[in-house]
Motif scaffolding. Structure first.
Motif, PDB file in Angstrom:
ATOM      1  N   PRO A  12      34.948  38.394  44.105  1.00 16.89           N
ATOM      2  CA  PRO A  12      35.756  38.866  42.976  1.00 16.89           C
ATOM      3  C   PRO A  12      35.046  39.904  42.111  1.00 16.89           C
ATOM      4  O   PRO A  12      35.681  40.833  41.610  1.00 16.89           O
ATOM      5  CB  PRO A  12      36.023  37.575  42.182  1.00 16.89           C
ATOM      6  N   THR A  69      42.381  48.061  46.099  1.00 17.88           N
ATOM      7  CA  THR A  69      41.886  46.719  46.430  1.00 17.88           C
ATOM      8  C   THR A  69      43.021  45.761  46.798  1.00 17.88           C
ATOM      9  O   THR A  69      42.800  44.546  46.857  1.00 17.88           O
ATOM     10  CB  THR A  69      41.095  46.128  45.243  1.00 17.88           C
ATOM     11  N   GLN A  99      42.571  41.817  47.647  1.00 16.67           N
ATOM     12  CA  GLN A  99      43.138  40.784  46.780  1.00 16.67           C
ATOM     13  C   GLN A  99      44.113  39.899  47.547  1.00 16.67           C
ATOM     14  O   GLN A  99      44.127  38.673  47.364  1.00 16.67           O
ATOM     15  CB  GLN A  99      43.844  41.433  45.594  1.00 16.67           C
ATOM     16  N   ILE A 150      35.321  43.239  43.869  1.00 24.64           N
ATOM     17  CA  ILE A 150      36.684  43.769  43.783  1.00 24.64           C
ATOM     18  C   ILE A 150      36.889  44.449  42.424  1.00 24.64           C
ATOM     19  O   ILE A 150      37.501  45.518  42.331  1.00 24.64           O
ATOM     20  CB  ILE A 150      37.719  42.651  44.008  1.00 24.64           C
ATOM     21  N   ARG A 194      42.491  34.539  40.861  1.00 27.51           N
ATOM     22  CA  ARG A 194      42.676  35.637  39.907  1.00 27.51           C
ATOM     23  C   ARG A 194      41.431  36.520  39.899  1.00 27.51           C
ATOM     24  O   ARG A 194      40.693  36.585  38.911  1.00 27.51           O
ATOM     25  CB  ARG A 194      42.942  35.078  38.504  1.00 27.51           C
ATOM     26  N   PRO A 195      41.145  37.227  41.021  1.00 28.36           N
ATOM     27  CA  PRO A 195      39.885  37.952  41.159  1.00 28.36           C
ATOM     28  C   PRO A 195      39.713  39.174  40.275  1.00 28.36           C
ATOM     29  O   PRO A 195      38.607  39.667  40.113  1.00 28.36           O
ATOM     30  CB  PRO A 195      39.900  38.366  42.640  1.00 28.36           C
ATOM     31  N   GLN A 196      40.783  39.718  39.678  1.00 26.48           N
ATOM     32  CA  GLN A 196      40.673  40.943  38.899  1.00 26.48           C
ATOM     33  C   GLN A 196      40.310  40.710  37.439  1.00 26.48           C
ATOM     34  O   GLN A 196      39.996  41.655  36.729  1.00 26.48           O
ATOM     35  CB  GLN A 196      41.985  41.737  38.979  1.00 26.48           C
TER      36      GLN A 196
END
Length: 284
Positions: free
Chosen positions: A156, A166, A170, A159, A235-237
């Motif tokens: 994450p 991305t 994602q 990213i 929720r990697p962003q």
């Protein structure tokens, strides 16, 4: 201060999990499916913590906190692989408890050696295959900076620092987290709904207490691990300090707590340890 804190956590993780493995190997009565999976969990926790803690320890003291590209990729690969494996092993352990409590007469048939082997091999294989896919996709991204705003190399974080598209990364991460994380969580939840339903039907209060005590440690470990890891990978962003601190919780603190959660309330483990200490004392 942070060096000493992480050093104590890492030492307790290694010693606690290693001691649990040794105790299980020493006592033939502990050679059962539950302790087989618990040994797998301890091995995962030792390796999982070792992929992160030494680098954090170095970075708390060193002025140069850089890491090589190969070192970063290696750390990312093994931490993600072992994290995914632990997620699946926890689900397998929940199913084992379901078979033991809800199907006691058929337990030895359901959880025979061959089944146990495959139930351990599949999580290990799935974890490392998933990690290979995620790390490969991650390092194909273009990056605007060489500075990682994180305590270690994690998908994450990479990213978030990419300046390219991305979406595929994602999507891949979301699907993997959904399949591995959510399916494991649902399997665990389903197993425990059946377990709790079965326990509530037990007429003896002592029997209910014993059954709940057996499952309480596993439920605690599952809550700690799933709660933090799914929050990050679904929720990697997001880019807040919470998303930097939470991974430390499930990568260092949870592996430290697991052997204590599973051994403190376990009479067989405690009795084996006490007997061995008495035997050693008697030799001197």
């Amino acid at each position: 201060m942070f060096f000493l804190l992480f050093l104590i956590i890492y030492f307790m993780t290694i010693s606690g999990n290693f001691l649990l493995i040794v105790i299980v190997r020493m006592n033939p009565t502990l050679h059962s499916p539950m302790y087989f999976f618990l040994t797998n969990l301890s091995i995962i926790d030792i390796c999982f913590s070792s992929s992160i803690a030494p680098v954090i320890l170095r970075n708390t003291l060193a002025k140069d906190r850089s890491i090589s590209l190969i070192g970063c990729a290696t750390q990312m690969y093994f931490s993600l692989a072992l994290g995914s494996t632990e997620c699946l092993i926890l689900a397998v352990m929940a199913y084992d408890r379901f078979a033991a409590i809800c199907r006691p007469l058929h337990y030895n048939t359901i959880m025979n050696k061959t089944v146990c082997f495959y139930m351990a091999a599949v999580p290990w294989s799935a974890g490392f295959i998933n990690s290979l896919v995620q790390v490969t996709l991650t390092f194909q991204l273009p990056f605007c900076t060489c500075h990682i705003n994180h305590y270690f190399c994690e998908v994450p974080a990479f990213i978030r620092m990419s300046c390219g598209d991305t979406f595929l990364n994602q999507l891949s991460l979301f699907i993997a987290a959904g399949i591995i994380g959510m399916c494991s969580f649902l399997l665990t939840l389903t197993s425990y709904l059946h377990i709790i339903s079965k326990i509530l039907k037990i007429t003896s209060s002592q029997g209910r207490q014993k059954s709940f005590s057996t499952c309480a440690s596993h439920l605690t470990a599952v809550t700690l691990y799933y709660g933090t890891s799914l929050f990050i990978y679904l929720r990697p962003q997001k880019h807040t300090n919470v998303y930097k601190v939470l991974p430390i919780l499930y990568m260092t603190v949870t592996p430290m707590l697991n052997p204590f959660l599973y051994s403190i309330r376990n009479k067989d483990v405690n009795n084996t340890l006490i007997n061995q200490l008495k035997r050693k004392k008697g030799q001197y």
